[in-house]
Design an enzyme around this catalytic site. Structure first.
Site, PDB file in Angstrom:
ATOM      1  N   PHE A 141      45.695  44.147  15.507  1.00 19.96           N
ATOM      2  CA  PHE A 141      46.744  43.700  16.430  1.00 19.96           C
ATOM      3  C   PHE A 141      46.107  43.404  17.782  1.00 19.96           C
ATOM      4  O   PHE A 141      45.406  44.249  18.342  1.00 19.96           O
ATOM      5  CB  PHE A 141      47.835  44.763  16.598  1.00 19.96           C
ATOM      6  CG  PHE A 141      48.930  44.305  17.529  1.00 19.96           C
ATOM      7  CD1 PHE A 141      49.959  43.501  17.069  1.00 19.96           C
ATOM      8  CD2 PHE A 141      48.908  44.639  18.878  1.00 19.96           C
ATOM      9  CE1 PHE A 141      50.957  43.038  17.929  1.00 19.96           C
ATOM     10  CE2 PHE A 141      49.904  44.188  19.751  1.00 19.96           C
ATOM     11  CZ  PHE A 141      50.927  43.383  19.267  1.00 19.96           C
ATOM     12  N   ASP A 226      38.580  45.064  21.448  1.00 16.52           N
ATOM     13  CA  ASP A 226      39.918  45.181  22.009  1.00 16.52           C
ATOM     14  C   ASP A 226      40.228  46.664  22.173  1.00 16.52           C
ATOM     15  O   ASP A 226      40.598  47.345  21.224  1.00 16.52           O
ATOM     16  CB  ASP A 226      40.933  44.495  21.084  1.00 16.52           C
ATOM     17  CG  ASP A 226      42.354  44.596  21.632  1.00 16.52           C
ATOM     18  OD1 ASP A 226      42.581  45.362  22.585  1.00 16.52           O
ATOM     19  OD2 ASP A 226      43.236  43.914  21.075  1.00 16.52           O
ATOM     20  N   LYS A 255      47.021  48.500  28.807  1.00 11.44           N
ATOM     21  CA  LYS A 255      47.877  49.681  28.661  1.00 11.44           C
ATOM     22  C   LYS A 255      47.671  50.784  29.708  1.00 11.44           C
ATOM     23  O   LYS A 255      48.338  50.782  30.725  1.00 11.44           O
ATOM     24  CB  LYS A 255      47.759  50.220  27.233  1.00 11.44           C
ATOM     25  CG  LYS A 255      48.435  49.277  26.232  1.00 11.44           C
ATOM     26  CD  LYS A 255      48.832  49.929  24.939  1.00 11.44           C
ATOM     27  CE  LYS A 255      49.801  49.055  24.160  1.00 11.44           C
ATOM     28  NZ  LYS A 255      49.174  48.177  23.162  1.00 11.44           N
TER      29      LYS A 255
HETATM   30  C1  LIG Z   1      49.303  46.663  22.918  1.00 12.17           C
HETATM   31  C2  LIG Z   1      48.086  45.943  22.460  1.00 12.17           C
HETATM   32  C3  LIG Z   1      47.843  44.604  22.808  1.00 12.17           C
HETATM   33  C4  LIG Z   1      48.831  43.786  23.579  1.00 12.17           C
HETATM   34  O1  LIG Z   1      49.080  44.287  24.843  1.00 12.17           O
HETATM   35  P1  LIG Z   1      50.347  43.758  25.688  1.00 12.17           P
HETATM   36  O2  LIG Z   1      50.165  44.385  27.026  1.00 12.17           O
HETATM   37  O3  LIG Z   1      51.570  44.198  24.966  1.00 12.17           O
HETATM   38  O4  LIG Z   1      50.240  42.279  25.731  1.00 12.17           O
HETATM   39  C5  LIG Z   1      46.646  44.038  22.404  1.00 12.17           C
HETATM   40  N1  LIG Z   1      45.753  44.733  21.688  1.00 12.17           N
HETATM   41  C6  LIG Z   1      45.950  46.015  21.327  1.00 12.17           C
HETATM   42  C7  LIG Z   1      44.906  46.738  20.546  1.00 12.17           C
HETATM   43  C8  LIG Z   1      47.133  46.662  21.685  1.00 12.17           C
HETATM   44  O5  LIG Z   1      47.355  47.927  21.298  1.00 12.17           O
END
Ligand SMILES: *Cc1c(COP(=O)(O)O)cnc(C)c1O
Length: 405
Positions: A141, A226, A255
């Site tokens: 994700f 990521d 986050k």
């Molecule tokens: C939450 C998340 C995203 C997206 O972040 P947003 O601030 O909601 O755009 C991307 N990558 C990972 C691994 C995430 O947990």
């Protein structure tokens, strides 16, 4: 007519949101109006232990006093400042962040969310290599904007929005031979989460992540990690990459970065080239308010030893859950205070039952309960979470109605 926040009942909040918000969220039967540490309160004053933590945002806890003070101070001085102009809060934060990111990753693009960080990293990898391809993982994700969404695995998230960006392929996670086959002379980047979050809380094996880094380097591609969810102490190190001894070329952060304020960042290593003024930008990126909050949040993380705390409390909590040998549980996994509890049944009714018991948790796929508590959660609060899980998961399948779902 407008009602002042703080005066609305749970029913009024639900009615207003149902009427005026785009119908994009699976709404729970709960409105949260206040938070402190690892606890939140609903409109009626009931307290919950918050293992949703704003989907992992609240690493330093809700409304940490040092973050609140930094926001108050900066809010009275300067809120906005474009990237073309210098700013003291931004400069100080960049220097502070460069002290703690993996070796060589000392330049940053600042933005406002996780998907923007991933989006920028994809663009930088393409610009840097002159290649189009991005190899990502199944169950991965990476966000919801079209580029990051193209890297995301789940078909349900992508289907209504075709056509997506071309050049993306997906390989099974933790399968190095499959990755070796997918990375070609057209590959700009390998894009991975060190621990897949939304996909079900699956940590990468050390051999996989180290192999991916070597493979990318050998074939002239960049490694993008990521760490939007795993970053800032969540897994027991400031960045999960440290568990693996891997240094990526691009590191995506968001986050937990700014103590609860919206912010994202991409850290750039020495192999990232080809960027020049005008190529990419963000109006709000690097704004003084977010930078002040992020500086305070980073100080709190390090001063309070929160990554070490996450490692210690997370390991003990996982052991505790395994000891309970709960019949509904298939597997407990995770890293630090990023914990997945895979069930034999659908997670949703159990999440509702946990909420009834005063514990907020989230799902990661249909059968996994995910816990992303603030790293300041107390041992007593964690014991209460374990006890609630023990009660709720002790039986066999919880009927949806019995759980109040
Ligand atoms: C939450 C998340 C995203 C997206 O972040 P947003 O601030 O909601 O755009 C991307 N990558 C990972 C691994 C995430 O947990």
């Amino acid at each position: 007519m407008s009602a002042a926040p703080g005066t609305l009942t749970a029913e009024a909040i639900a009615a207003l949101e149902a009427r005026h918000e785009a119908p994009l969220y699976h709404k729970r039967d709960l409105a949260v109006v206040r938070g402190e540490g690892a606890r939140v309160w609903d409109a009626a004053g009931r307290c919950y232990i918050d293992c949703i933590g704003g989907h992992g945002v609240a690493v330093v806890g809700h409304c940490h006093p040092k973050v609140v003070a930094a926001i108050r101070e900066q809010a009275g001085r300067l809120l906005t400042c474009p990237g073309a102009l210098g700013n003291d809060a931004r400069a100080a934060y960049l220097a502070r962040l460069a002290q703690v990111t993996p070796p060589g990753l000392d330049r940053f693009f600042l933005c406002n969310s996780g998907t923007e960080a991933v989006e920028a990293a994809i663009k930088f990898a393409r610009a840097s290599t002159g290649r189009p391809g991005v190899v990502a993982a199944r169950r991965g994700f990476h966000g919801r904007t079209l580029g990051a969404l193209s890297a995301t695995w789940k078909e349900q998230y992508k289907k209504p929005f075709q056509p997506l960006v071309s050049g993306f392929t997906h390989v099974p996670f933790n399968d190095l031979p499959a990755l070796a086959e997918a990375v070609t002379a057209d590959t700009a980047a390998v894009l991975l989460e060190p621990v897949q979050g939304e996909g079900g809380v699956y940590p990468a094996t050390p051999a996989y992540l180290q192999g991916a880094a070597q493979l990318a380097r050998a074939r002239g591609a960049l490694l993008i990690l990521d760490e939007v969810q795993t970053g800032f102490g969540r897994t027991g190190h400031l960045f999960a990459a440290e568990h693996y001894g891997v240094v990526p070329d691009l590191l995506c952060l968001a986050k937990g970065i700014a103590g609860g304020l919206p912010m994202g960042a991409v850290a750039l290593g020495p192999r990232v080239a080809g960027l020049s003024p005008g190529m990419h930008a963000s109006t709000f990126g690097g704004n003084p308010l977010a930078c002040a909050a992020a500086g305070a949040a980073l100080d709190v993380l390090l001063d309070e030893g929160l990554p070490e705390r996450a490692a210690r409390l997370g390991a003990a909590f996982q052991d505790r859950l395994r000891e309970l040998a709960l019949p509904a549980v298939r597997e407990v996994r995770g890293l630090g205070l990023m914990i997945g509890i895979e069930l034999r049944f659908r997670a949703a009714p159990y999440l509702a039952a946990l909420q009834q018991a005063g514990v907020l948790a989230l799902a990661a796929g249909p059968q996994v309960i995910r816990l992303l508590p603030p790293l300041v959660i107390t041992e007593e609060e964690l014991a209460q979470v374990a006890a609630a899980l023990g009660r709720v998961l002790a039986g066999k399948e919880v009927a949806a109605d019995a759980a109040g779902a």
